[in-house]
Design a protein around this motif. Sequence first.
Motif, short mmCIF file in Angstrom:
data_model
loop_
_atom_site.label_atom_id
_atom_site.label_comp_id
_atom_site.label_asym_id
_atom_site.label_seq_id
_atom_site.Cartn_x
_atom_site.Cartn_y
_atom_site.Cartn_z
N LEU A 25 -8.54 -19.07 -3.79
CA LEU A 25 -7.42 -18.48 -4.56
C LEU A 25 -6.28 -17.45 -3.89
CD1 LEU A 25 -9.19 -18.13 -8.04
CD2 LEU A 25 -7.48 -19.84 -7.45
N ARG A 26 -6.94 -16.56 -3.00
CA ARG A 26 -5.93 -15.71 -2.33
C ARG A 26 -5.24 -16.36 -1.54
NH1 ARG A 26 -7.11 -10.65 0.89
NH2 ARG A 26 -5.90 -10.73 2.72
N ILE A 27 -5.47 -17.50 -0.69
CA ILE A 27 -4.47 -18.38 0.04
C ILE A 27 -3.52 -18.97 -0.59
CG2 ILE A 27 -4.42 -19.94 1.93
CD1 ILE A 27 -7.37 -19.21 2.72
N TYR A 28 -3.96 -19.56 -2.14
CA TYR A 28 -2.98 -20.30 -2.85
C TYR A 28 -1.92 -19.31 -3.28
CZ TYR A 28 -1.11 -22.26 -7.00
OH TYR A 28 -0.22 -22.68 -8.01
N CYS A 29 -2.41 -18.14 -3.65
CA CYS A 29 -1.42 -17.20 -4.28
C CYS A 29 -0.27 -16.69 -3.22
CB CYS A 29 -2.05 -15.83 -4.50
SG CYS A 29 -3.14 -16.05 -6.03
N LYS A 30 -0.65 -16.97 -1.92
CA LYS A 30 0.52 -16.42 -0.97
C LYS A 30 1.13 -17.63 -0.51
CE LYS A 30 -1.57 -12.32 0.92
NZ LYS A 30 -2.06 -11.46 2.19
N LEU A 31 0.36 -18.74 -0.20
CA LEU A 31 1.31 -19.99 0.33
C LEU A 31 2.18 -20.57 -0.91
CD1 LEU A 31 -1.31 -21.78 2.47
CD2 LEU A 31 0.24 -20.27 3.03
N SER A 32 1.82 -20.61 -2.09
CA SER A 32 2.45 -20.93 -3.16
C SER A 32 3.90 -20.37 -3.58
CB SER A 32 1.69 -21.06 -4.52
OG SER A 32 1.20 -19.81 -4.89
N ARG A 33 3.91 -19.10 -3.14
CA ARG A 33 5.02 -18.26 -2.90
C ARG A 33 5.75 -18.34 -1.66
NH1 ARG A 33 1.55 -17.62 -6.06
NH2 ARG A 33 1.91 -16.88 -8.54
N GLY A 34 5.53 -18.96 -0.56
CA GLY A 34 6.31 -19.05 0.59
C GLY A 34 5.92 -17.98 1.36
N ARG A 35 4.98 -17.07 1.00
CA ARG A 35 4.74 -15.80 1.87
C ARG A 35 4.17 -15.91 3.13
NH1 ARG A 35 8.88 -13.40 0.04
NH2 ARG A 35 8.19 -11.88 1.44
N GLY A 36 3.34 -16.79 3.47
CA GLY A 36 2.85 -17.04 4.43
C GLY A 36 1.51 -16.22 4.64
N LEU A 37 0.64 -16.42 5.74
CA LEU A 37 -0.44 -15.62 5.81
C LEU A 37 -0.29 -14.46 6.84
CD1 LEU A 37 -3.35 -18.48 5.53
CD2 LEU A 37 -2.37 -17.17 3.84
N TRP A 38 -1.03 -13.47 6.82
CA TRP A 38 -1.05 -12.47 7.88
C TRP A 38 -2.22 -12.32 8.45
CZ3 TRP A 38 -2.24 -7.16 8.43
CH2 TRP A 38 -1.41 -6.31 9.28
N TRP A 39 -2.43 -11.39 9.46
CA TRP A 39 -3.74 -11.27 10.38
C TRP A 39 -5.00 -10.90 9.52
CZ3 TRP A 39 -4.76 -12.67 14.99
CH2 TRP A 39 -3.48 -12.69 15.84
N ASP A 40 -4.72 -10.31 8.14
CA ASP A 40 -5.85 -9.94 7.11
C ASP A 40 -6.26 -11.24 6.86
OD1 ASP A 40 -3.74 -10.42 5.74
OD2 ASP A 40 -4.05 -8.56 4.55
N ASP A 41 -5.53 -12.41 6.36
CA ASP A 41 -5.63 -13.55 5.77
C ASP A 41 -6.77 -14.30 6.67
OD1 ASP A 41 -4.39 -13.32 3.23
OD2 ASP A 41 -2.65 -13.17 4.66
N TYR A 42 -6.17 -14.18 8.05
CA TYR A 42 -6.91 -15.14 9.17
C TYR A 42 -8.22 -14.58 9.65
CZ TYR A 42 -2.38 -17.44 9.89
OH TYR A 42 -1.15 -18.23 9.63
N ILE A 43 -8.45 -13.25 9.50
CA ILE A 43 -9.58 -12.53 9.87
C ILE A 43 -10.65 -12.80 8.79
CG2 ILE A 43 -10.71 -10.44 10.07
CD1 ILE A 43 -8.26 -9.33 11.55
N LEU A 44 -10.07 -12.94 7.50
CA LEU A 44 -11.09 -13.26 6.28
C LEU A 44 -11.46 -14.58 6.17
CD1 LEU A 44 -12.14 -11.39 3.83
CD2 LEU A 44 -10.39 -12.35 2.42
N ILE A 45 -10.55 -15.48 6.89
CA ILE A 45 -11.01 -16.94 6.91
C ILE A 45 -12.13 -17.05 7.94
CG2 ILE A 45 -10.40 -19.01 7.51
CD1 ILE A 45 -7.48 -18.44 6.19
N GLY A 46 -11.81 -16.33 8.90
CA GLY A 46 -12.90 -16.22 10.19
C GLY A 46 -14.30 -15.54 9.56
N ALA A 47 -14.25 -14.64 8.82
CA ALA A 47 -15.66 -14.05 8.30
C ALA A 47 -16.33 -15.31 7.23
CB ALA A 47 -15.07 -13.03 7.38
N PHE A 48 -15.29 -15.95 6.65
CA PHE A 48 -15.77 -17.05 5.58
C PHE A 48 -16.58 -18.05 6.43
CE2 PHE A 48 -15.94 -20.97 3.24
CZ PHE A 48 -16.61 -20.52 2.18
N ILE A 49 -15.75 -18.45 7.64
CA ILE A 49 -16.32 -19.60 8.30
C ILE A 49 -17.76 -19.17 9.01
CG2 ILE A 49 -16.13 -20.81 10.25
CD1 ILE A 49 -13.14 -20.69 9.60
N THR A 50 -17.73 -17.98 9.66
CA THR A 50 -19.18 -17.48 10.15
C THR A 50 -20.24 -17.23 9.05
OG1 THR A 50 -18.44 -15.15 9.78
CG2 THR A 50 -17.83 -16.21 12.07
#
Length: 372
Positions: A25-50
Amino acid sequence: MSYFGVVLNAVNWTLTVLAAVFLVLRIYCKLSRGRGLWWDDYILIGAFITTIAAVGFITSSIMLGFATPNAVLSPAASRQLQIHGGVQNVLFSLGSDLSKTSFGFTLSRVTEGRLKHIVIFLIVTLNIVYFLTIIFTFLKCSPAIYSWLPPDTCWSLWTYIKFAIFGGAYSAIVDFAFAIIPWFLVKDLNMKRAEKLGVAIAMSFGAIAGITAVIRTAFLPSLASPNFSTQGTTLVIWYVAEADTTIIAASIPVLRALIKEIKTSGARYFSGEKYASGHIDAGTARSQTKANMTKKGDSTFHTSRVITTITGNKYPSDGDTGSDKSILEAPAESGKIMQTQEVRLSYHDKSDNESMGYEMEDMGRHEIRRSR
């Protein structure tokens, strides 16, 4: 699979799926508005993968006999469980570290001056502590299968546990610090008290992660238990809970903006009000029209002047959900004029030798002409 194994799997995967929902939902909120992802988003995705990888290793360990009382393990299964234990320690440390670092990056975007320096200091020191925790995992004498040191220089298990307790305590301190900092951010903002409270609470859910870190740290001595296969299940659950609750807490501030937008959209639908390009919220529009007619030849020439005044609350220009910083920006107060637009419309009736047409001039900036 024993009862302990079933419970362990159910709790771990439930928490992980819940964290996945919030992250998506966090990623959807940003991408659906064309804002793109920042470093905090990518780091959080990495945290979930691990984290999900760690939970997968736990499930594999359960299939090998972990969490089974009085299990008789073959040498191969015992060796495999020891390897899994080392991998899980690394993955859990990375999951917790990255999720907390992600929220630290978010705070670094909205803080300035001394608060920003504090956030950066906490991020750096937290990563150092977790890095050392991972390294020290391989300095223990037991299990010998992944110990980097010979028996005469390796660490005792209790030496490792003591440092792990220090690391867990510091992790909890960082969580509570990250939960307190937003209250200092909003106190001087030009916002209504209820709005300030909502923003501060949304950004303070990291305190829940701090509580899980405290509980997880309290169970660390169970690592030395001879019956860790069953007594250690509680510790494993709190390892998973710490990483997953931090991912959820880091996603809530963005979801708060989504909930506000859904609520506002519902109010618009039921009220039947119209807004300009989605940028005017809870506002009203008033139009004043002045018209005159002149006779020219066989046709009548009309001139209308329309003044539209729009009042209400306006979203920040960079989008409420597109930037973590935008959730701290105060919206315009209700009832104030947000935009005044003047449009002049000129047209004439169709005569026998000419076609009807009109022209529109918007604030003198452009002119649209069309014939029909």
